[in-house]
Write an enzyme that holds these catalytic residues in place. Structure first.
Site, PDB file in Angstrom:
ATOM      1  N   ASP A 164      43.004  37.953  31.057  1.00 49.37           N
ATOM      2  CA  ASP A 164      42.968  36.568  31.513  1.00 49.37           C
ATOM      3  C   ASP A 164      42.335  35.744  30.396  1.00 49.37           C
ATOM      4  O   ASP A 164      41.118  35.696  30.255  1.00 49.37           O
ATOM      5  CB  ASP A 164      42.168  36.472  32.815  1.00 49.37           C
ATOM      6  CG  ASP A 164      42.067  35.033  33.310  1.00 49.37           C
ATOM      7  OD1 ASP A 164      42.474  34.110  32.571  1.00 49.37           O
ATOM      8  OD2 ASP A 164      41.570  34.834  34.429  1.00 49.37           O
ATOM      9  N   LYS A 202      44.302  26.180  30.898  1.00 49.70           N
ATOM     10  CA  LYS A 202      43.428  25.193  30.259  1.00 49.70           C
ATOM     11  C   LYS A 202      44.022  24.624  28.961  1.00 49.70           C
ATOM     12  O   LYS A 202      44.763  23.641  29.023  1.00 49.70           O
ATOM     13  CB  LYS A 202      42.029  25.784  30.108  1.00 49.70           C
ATOM     14  CG  LYS A 202      41.466  26.097  31.508  1.00 49.70           C
ATOM     15  CD  LYS A 202      40.007  26.437  31.609  1.00 49.70           C
ATOM     16  CE  LYS A 202      39.589  26.430  33.074  1.00 49.70           C
ATOM     17  NZ  LYS A 202      39.196  27.700  33.648  1.00 49.70           N
ATOM     18  N   TYR A 217      36.209  35.511  36.726  1.00 45.89           N
ATOM     19  CA  TYR A 217      36.920  34.601  37.624  1.00 45.89           C
ATOM     20  C   TYR A 217      38.380  34.540  37.205  1.00 45.89           C
ATOM     21  O   TYR A 217      38.686  34.343  36.024  1.00 45.89           O
ATOM     22  CB  TYR A 217      36.300  33.203  37.553  1.00 45.89           C
ATOM     23  CG  TYR A 217      36.978  32.184  38.442  1.00 45.89           C
ATOM     24  CD1 TYR A 217      36.929  32.304  39.831  1.00 45.89           C
ATOM     25  CD2 TYR A 217      37.656  31.098  37.899  1.00 45.89           C
ATOM     26  CE1 TYR A 217      37.553  31.362  40.651  1.00 45.89           C
ATOM     27  CE2 TYR A 217      38.271  30.157  38.711  1.00 45.89           C
ATOM     28  CZ  TYR A 217      38.215  30.296  40.088  1.00 45.89           C
ATOM     29  OH  TYR A 217      38.827  29.359  40.883  1.00 45.89           O
TER      30      TYR A 217
HETATM   31  C1  PLP Z   1      39.758  28.277  35.036  1.00 50.92           C
HETATM   32  C2  PLP Z   1      40.104  29.723  35.091  1.00 50.92           C
HETATM   33  C3  PLP Z   1      41.100  30.230  35.932  1.00 50.92           C
HETATM   34  C4  PLP Z   1      41.768  29.381  36.987  1.00 50.92           C
HETATM   35  O1  PLP Z   1      42.543  28.391  36.438  1.00 50.92           O
HETATM   36  P1  PLP Z   1      42.922  27.119  37.394  1.00 50.92           P
HETATM   37  O2  PLP Z   1      43.856  26.348  36.524  1.00 50.92           O
HETATM   38  O3  PLP Z   1      41.633  26.439  37.678  1.00 50.92           O
HETATM   39  O4  PLP Z   1      43.556  27.662  38.595  1.00 50.92           O
HETATM   40  C5  PLP Z   1      41.456  31.543  35.833  1.00 50.92           C
HETATM   41  N1  PLP Z   1      40.847  32.351  34.950  1.00 50.92           N
HETATM   42  C6  PLP Z   1      39.880  31.915  34.130  1.00 50.92           C
HETATM   43  C7  PLP Z   1      39.271  32.844  33.145  1.00 50.92           C
HETATM   44  C8  PLP Z   1      39.454  30.587  34.196  1.00 50.92           C
HETATM   45  O5  PLP Z   1      38.436  30.172  33.421  1.00 50.92           O
END
Ligand code: PLP
Length: 428
Positions: free
Chosen positions: A239, A267, A144
């Site tokens: 990511d 995060k 994601y």
């Molecule tokens: C939470 C998440 C996102 C998206 O971040 P948001 O601040 O919710 O837009 C992207 N990549 C990973 C791996 C995530 O866990």
């Protein structure tokens, strides 16, 4: 003060918001039942609006490795708040946080602050396309990367349990530029690169996918992807929105000793406020506006409150040696759960852990890919989840999410959790 019950708030929320929520997984759709509202959390405890406490393994989806309402973050926020909430011109805290990030993550030579992981991933893709002059990108099934159009193809997280991992509203012409590979399958990656390598701008991945359950990379897999990218002039984007500052100060790239070209952080870098970052090789980042020709901007980017919270959290993690503590807690939880599974003769549960991330899959088969994760028993998970909730333990409300430990979790909390898991396995 608003003292309404969770049930009455939920009733009204359903009238106000699609599905009653402002982010899909909060709706409990994947496990059934009504979600609870919360107006307060502290340490490892979150209270519902009716005052019931839960040991929290969501911890704002990983944003809070020191637990809720940490006094150091609170103090930093109060100090920043007294100085103003947003300036529209650069502020010193952006510089301070950027320096801390750069010192911790050597592949990040320059960076840009944004307000969400979604925004950073979206910009990374645009930047990779602008830099390479190529249009195609590659992602992995179950990873994601937020909800921008190019990346909402076979995505993990809420997208997995809400029917369509491929969202309506994403133009086919755009989705066709995103190739999706199975995770942990180097042969499939090699085949794709052999056919289309010279057209691929970037590979984006979660180095330890944590949005389809937790799916650690098989030994050597990330190196193989790095090599393929090098051979084909393709950029590698890590990511690290979850893994950054969680698997260690240098994130997954430090743990696996791999240098990506671009890195996304989120995060943890916001300390519970909206902040994220995109960083990497200086020659690539210099292509961003206003220095370069790839546009990106944000009214609240580098917001002083978000910077203050992120700075305080990261500095406190370093000062308190939080990573060593998180590993200790994770190892304790793992040995307790493995003992329990052995004692119960449970051969239909797979337990995965890395540092403070863990998850359970209800299947007898080993799980290394999204496909295998999707083969787990969702109904059993739903019963398991609700049994834990009744016992005062809050796990992520989906079989395809990961649990987060914080330094605020005590050995006693973990002990209670394991007893609750025992009972939940009985009831599910
Ligand atoms: C939470 C998440 C996102 C998206 O971040 P948001 O601040 O919710 O837009 C992207 N990549 C990973 C791996 C995530 O866990």
């Amino acid at each position: 003060m608003d003292d309404r019950s969770s049930a009455s708030l939920w009733k009204e929320a359903k009238e106000l918001f699609p599905g009653g929520v402002n982010s899909p997984v909060r709706s409990f759709r994947a496990v059934g039942g009504e979600p609870f509202f919360s107006r307060r959390a502290a340490g490892a405890t979150i209270w519902d609006a009716d005052g019931r406490p839960y040991i929290d393994y969501v911890c704002s989806w990983g944003a809070l490795p020191l637990g809720h309402a940490h006094p150091v973050i609170e103090a930093a926020l109060l100090e920043a708040l007294a100085e103003g909430t947003s300036f529209g011109v650069p502020n010193p805290r952006e510089v301070r946080l950027a320096n801390i990030i750069r010192a911790a993550v050597p592949s990040i030579e320059k960076l840009r602050m944004t307000s969400s992981g979604t925004e950073s991933c979206m910009t990374a893709v645009r930047l990779a396309r602008g830099f390479t002059g190529r249009d195609k990108i590659v992602k992995f099934a179950g990873c994601y990367h937020g909800h921008s159009d190019s990346l909402l193809v076979k995505a993990g997280s809420g997208a997995l349990t809400h029917g369509e991992p491929d969202s309506a509203g994403v133009p086919t012409a755009l989705a066709e530029l995103t190739a999706v590979l199975p995770w942990n399958d180097p042969v499939a990656a090699r085949d794709l690169f052999a056919r289309e390598g010279k057209e691929i701008a970037a590979v984006i991945l979660e180095p330890v996918p944590a949005n389809a359950g937790l799916l650690p990379p098989l030994p050597g897999f990330l190196d193989q992807i790095r090599d393929l990218c090098d051979q084909h002039g393709t950029l590698l984007i890590f990511d690290e929105v979850i893994t950054g500052f969680r698997l260690g100060m240098g994130g997954a790239q430090e743990r696996f000793a791999i240098r990506p070209d671009l890195t996304i952080l989120g995060k943890i870098v916001g300390g519970g406020l909206p902040a994220a970052a995109l960083g990497g090789r200086a020659d690539i980042l210099e292509r961003l506006a206003p220095e370069g020709d790839v546009y990106q901007a944000g009214t609240l980017s580098g917001n002083p409150l978000a910077m203050a919270a992120g700075l305080a959290q990261i500095k406190e993690m370093e000062r308190s040696r939080a990573h060593a503590r998180l590993e200790e807690l994770g190892a304790f939880l793992e040995s307790e759960i493995r003992d329990l599974l052995r004692r119960r003769g449970e051969c239909h549960v797979q337990f995965h852990r890395m540092a403070s991330l863990f998850c359970l899959f209800f299947t007898e088969n080993p799980v290394c890919s999204l496909e295998a994760a999707l083969g787990s028993d969702r109904k059993r998970f739903a019963h398991f989840f609700h049994s834990l909730l009744r016992q005062g333990v809050f796990f992520p409300p989906s079989p395809f999410e990961t649990c987060f430990l914080s330094t605020a979790h005590s050995l006693a909390d973990i002990g209670k959790t394991v007893i609750a898991i025992d009972q939940a396995l009985k009831e599910s």
